[in-house]
Design an enzyme around this catalytic site. Structure first.
Site, PDB file in Angstrom:
ATOM      1  N   GLU A  26      -9.385  -1.608   5.276  1.00 42.58           N
ATOM      2  CA  GLU A  26      -8.281  -1.725   6.233  1.00 42.58           C
ATOM      3  C   GLU A  26      -8.797  -1.663   7.667  1.00 42.58           C
ATOM      4  OE1 GLU A  26      -5.276   1.325   5.858  1.00 42.58           O
ATOM      5  OE2 GLU A  26      -3.788   0.032   6.819  1.00 42.58           O
ATOM      6  N   SER A  47       4.381  -1.700   4.414  1.00 47.39           N
ATOM      7  CA  SER A  47       4.558  -3.090   4.823  1.00 47.39           C
ATOM      8  C   SER A  47       4.667  -3.970   3.582  1.00 47.39           C
ATOM      9  CB  SER A  47       3.368  -3.563   5.663  1.00 47.39           C
ATOM     10  OG  SER A  47       3.241  -2.763   6.807  1.00 47.39           O
ATOM     11  N   SER A  82       0.931   6.454   2.638  1.00 49.46           N
ATOM     12  CA  SER A  82       1.543   7.437   3.537  1.00 49.46           C
ATOM     13  C   SER A  82       2.859   7.970   2.989  1.00 49.46           C
ATOM     14  CB  SER A  82       1.827   6.787   4.896  1.00 49.46           C
ATOM     15  OG  SER A  82       0.633   6.474   5.545  1.00 49.46           O
ATOM     16  N   GLN A 110       0.863  -1.189   0.000  1.00 50.60           N
ATOM     17  CA  GLN A 110       0.000   0.000   0.000  1.00 50.60           C
ATOM     18  C   GLN A 110       0.893   1.231   0.000  1.00 50.60           C
ATOM     19  OE1 GLN A 110      -2.242   0.164   3.571  1.00 50.60           O
ATOM     20  NE2 GLN A 110      -3.814   1.530   2.794  1.00 50.60           N
ATOM     21  N   SER A 124      -4.609   6.568  12.794  1.00 47.37           N
ATOM     22  CA  SER A 124      -4.345   6.635  14.236  1.00 47.37           C
ATOM     23  C   SER A 124      -5.646   6.618  15.038  1.00 47.37           C
ATOM     24  CB  SER A 124      -3.573   7.912  14.548  1.00 47.37           C
ATOM     25  OG  SER A 124      -4.415   9.029  14.331  1.00 47.37           O
TER      26      SER A 124
END
Lengths: 433, 377
Positions: free
Chosen positions: A228, A145, A113, A110, A392
């Site tokens: 997600e 990741s 970010s 992915q 978050s």
């Protein structure tokens, strides 16, 4: 004929009986599973699923797990990329990508970010510029990741810097194996490397790999983020207990027989809390045995905290069951997944704090010298992760407040400003962009 | 299937909510909480006549609806949401369950039909001065007298004890702790309403001086009767707490949308929005726990003793936190007598301390989880 709990269980059992054979290679098994729709029973029947509602799909998984049958590769391809492409992609993209993740041809990462765009993801700066039938990508992503093993990346890049930030982003399926893509592993605070930085220098992606509309990538990204939250929160734990290896770099591992693979997995149970992707658990068993071993199991405070941990794990599971029952009854789900995501990070903290309470001074020791052979220490170090990754805790609370409770949006003066004029990322006071 | 409500169950919730909005608005709650009696006999007989609420879980052969713990939880959620001032919990939950758990058919035939139709208000008197729902070390005594018994001693924390027509009193008899039926009008019974933090739920102290009583069940069986009654009562109370907690959240959210400061609704500020989000997580988690426990009770599951205690602990803490945060979100107005926030705050704390505190219930759960204490036979 409408599926019922018993019809789904019966069909799954019959199919397993006729098709599950430990002598098959893992590869052959994954193909049977994908083509039958049982690999992802809740996906649409037209795209390798069986169109079952989530609660009935969960029953099918129970049947497969009873047989110890391995499922499609775990990871972002199945969890995020394929469902996003089923929702927003073209038929050609669906044909190219959906089956390929189920049989383990493609692994995905992915690419969302960036160093300057975390919670405010729409502030991303990586840009993609049109060059004939392709786009040329330059910029940097972070916290990626599985980047080293990925064949494709779900890339968000800016395609119109003159539009306000949400309206100039495009979603691409980017091939990772090319000279313009460089993956550098990042070492996280646990000392392990679970994710990477990814640098793009003139990387290329075909125009046919735009998922959804050009400059319409934000809506597609929100879908992925929704999958997600569900995957990381209360929706997790539903599916195949054992996953096959996936991605072109792990193809060789699919040559073993299903039986050998199951035997090897059983001999080496996945250890809990030893890396950043395996850290959630309302699992009290190790703490109960640690407390007994250290003579702390009669301590009233320890007992209270162990039960608190257990209760959090229970209610998280029950919240998930309730959400699925509501979905089945025609209610809605979606933003509610944020509750599970918030609860997961809370459970991780409760495990950490209870473990520290029980360990006492021994909590200063790690690895083989540490309590539970280092699990107390590794869990302590891994715990800040879940309240940050996947949105978050603070962002989850915004989502719950705005989309579930209907509270007014946070004021964001940057929403209407052309991206080019915005300040993004980390800047010292007075610094100009 | 667990967590899947039937149409009838949804209808029960909707009907009861409409009824309570009409018959038990805040103005009525405030009027009744200032009376000594604490409930409106007319509204109580309507609850019985129109909705059959007092007899909800009383078997049909005794004139009730024969519903199960899930329906009871649904009803309690609504009564808790409305802060209903009525002897519902005492009659329909505590006393009815104790009679059913006693296995005493003669007593059931005699008392349950009038309880189901709302004619008899009943309650269960277990606690003494320390407020513990325990049957060990009772000071209240029962002794034989002629064909029956007489009771001496004191009881306290008796829900609706000053208005009940029928009091089921646990006292120490020769054969151990035993359950006795005492008429509200019995000679030698003195009843004093207690001054309570939560004025919407009345409690009384009883003084018994050679009060004639009828044994219910066998001598020495009260420990078991009370344990079984409590397990269900705890689940019902947890559901009631969920109803109150959700009301607190709803009040907070409604207010946060319309209260303007700094030129915008306070709910647009993360400080408030995040409090509301956390309240939702607590309240909905509490709801899952209460429903799960209700289904465990319905299914007669071995898990019930464990999950009932988990539910009581979760729901107690969720409710009190929601009630406290609700006051905070309302600011000054929330601290006034005129605002309803304090009524929920009072109920939340009182319910938290009733039928076992969260810490006590976690300790019960610890017995199962750490020592692997065996479930009930």
């Amino acid at each position: 004929v409408e599926a019922t709990a018993s019809s789904v269980r019966r069909e799954a059992r019959e199919w397993i009986e006729q098709n599950f054979d430990p002598q098959l290679s893992l590869r052959d098994w994954l193909e049977r599973l994908a083509d039958s729709g049982w690999a992802q029973p809740a996906w649409p029947a037209a795209w390798y699923g069986r169109g079952l509602p989530p609660d009935l799909a969960a029953l099918a998984y129970e049947e497969f797990n009873r047989a110890d049958a391995p499922g499609p590769p775990a990871g972002l391809g199945v969890m995020l990329a394929a469902p996003t492409i089923i929702s927003h992609g073209s038929d050609e993209q669906r044909r190219t990508f959906v089956r390929a993740v189920l049989v383990g041809d493609h692994a995905w990462c992915q690419l969302f970010s960036e160093p300057g765009a975390g919670s405010d993801l729409a502030g991303l700066q990586t840009r993609a510029e049109r060059d004939g039938g392709e786009f040329v990508v330059d910029g940097q992503k972070v916290w990626t990741s599985g980047a080293q093993l990925a064949d494709y990346g779900m890339l968000l890049a800016r395609t119109d810097p003159d539009a306000p930030k949400h309206r100039g982003i495009t979603y691409f399926a980017l091939p990772m194996s090319q000279p313009g893509v460089e993956v550098r592993p990042l070492v996280q605070m646990t000392g392990e490397s679970g994710f990477s930085e990814v640098f793009f220098t003139g990387a290329r992606v075909p125009a046919s790999a735009v998922v959804g509309e050009l400059n319409g990538g934000w809506a597609v990204a929100l879908s992925t983020l929704g999958f997600e939250r569900t995957g990381l929160g209360a929706g997790s734990g539903i599916g195949f207990r054992l996953a096959a290896p996936g991605g072109s770099r792990l193809h060789a591992q699919q040559e073993v027989s299903v039986g050998e693979y199951i035997a090897a997995a059983k001999a080496q149970p996945r250890s809990f809390g030893t890396n950043s992707t395996a850290m959630i658990g309302g699992n009290i068993a190790p703490l109960v045995s640690l407390a007994a071993e250290l003579g702390r199991d009669r301590d009233p405070e320890v007992r209270q905290e162990i039960v608190r941990l257990y209760a959090l794990g229970c209610v998280n599971t029950w919240n998930g069951l309730r959400a699925r029952a509501a979905l089945r009854a025609g209610g809605r789900a979606g933003a509610e997944a944020s509750l599970g995501k918030l609860m997961s990070s809370r459970i991780a903290r409760q495990w950490r704090d209870t473990a520290s309470l029980i360990a006492g001074p021994r909590g200063m020791l790690a690895d083989d010298d540490g309590p539970l052979r280092g699990r107390v220490a590794s869990q302590l170090l891994a715990t800040p992760g879940p309240s940050i990754y996947g949105g978050s805790d603070q962002i989850q609370r915004n989502i719950i407040g705005e989309r579930v409770l209907g509270l007014p949006r946070e004021a964001d003066p940057s929403r209407a400003v052309p991206f080019r004029q915005l300040k993004v990322g980390t800047q010292a006071a007075g610094e100009q962009s | 299937v667990i967590f899947a409500f039937t149409d009838e169950q949804r209808e029960l919730a909707a009907t009861l909510r409409r009824f309570l909005q009409d018959k038990s608005p805040s103005s009525e709650v405030r009027r009744l909480m200032r009376t000594e009696q604490g409930y409106d006999p007319r509204a109580w007989s309507q609850l019985a006549g129109q909705l059959g609420l007092p007899g909800l879980v009383i078997p049909e052969k005794y004139g009730g609806s024969g519903a199960g713990p899930v329906e009871l939880a649904i009803a309690c959620e609504e009564t808790g949401r409305a802060l209903l001032c009525a002897p519902f919990f005492a009659t329909a939950v505590l006393a009815a369950q104790a009679l059913l758990a006693s296995g005493d058919q003669a007593a059931q035939e005699e008392y349950l039909p009038a309880m189901a139709d709302g004619g008899t208000i009943a309650t269960l008197a277990v606690c003494e001065d320390d407020g513990a729902w325990a049957t060990g070390g009772l000071a209240a005594r029962a002794r034989r007298s002629g064909d029956g018994y007489v009771l001496d001693g004191r009881k306290s924390f008796v829900l609706d004890g000053h208005t009940a027509d029928l009091l089921l009193v646990v006292a120490q008899a020769e054969g151990g702790p035993s359950l006795f039926a005492v008429a509200g009008s019995a000679a030698g019974l003195a009843r004093r309403p207690l001054q309570t933090l939560d004025m919407t739920r009345k409690q009384a102290a009883l003084s018994l001086d050679a009060v004639p009583a009828r044994l219910v069940g066998a001598e020495g069986s009260a420990a078991d009767i009370v344990a079984r009654t409590l397990r269900l009562a705890v689940v019902a109370l947890a559901a009631e707490q969920v109803g109150g907690a959700r009301r607190c959240l709803d009040m907070s959210v409604e207010y946060a949308k319309i209260r303007m400061q700094f030129g915008r609704p306070i709910g647009s500020f993360q400080a408030i929005k995040h409090m509301c989000a956390d309240m939702l997580l607590e309240v909905e988690s509490a709801r899952s726990a209460a429903y799960y426990a209700a289904w465990a009770a319905q299914d007669g599951s071995d898990e019930l003793p464990l999950v009932a205690s988990l539910a009581k602990a979760c729901c107690s803490e969720a409710y009190f936190r929601a009630a406290a945060d609700n006051i905070q979100i309302h600011g000054g107005i929330g601290f006034t007598w005129e605002h309803d926030a304090h009524l929920y705050y009072r109920r939340a704390k009182s319910a938290e301390l009733m039928l076992g505190t969260p810490a006590e219930h976690r300790e019960i759960a610890a017995g199962y989880l750490i020592e692997g204490a065996a479930g009930p036979a």
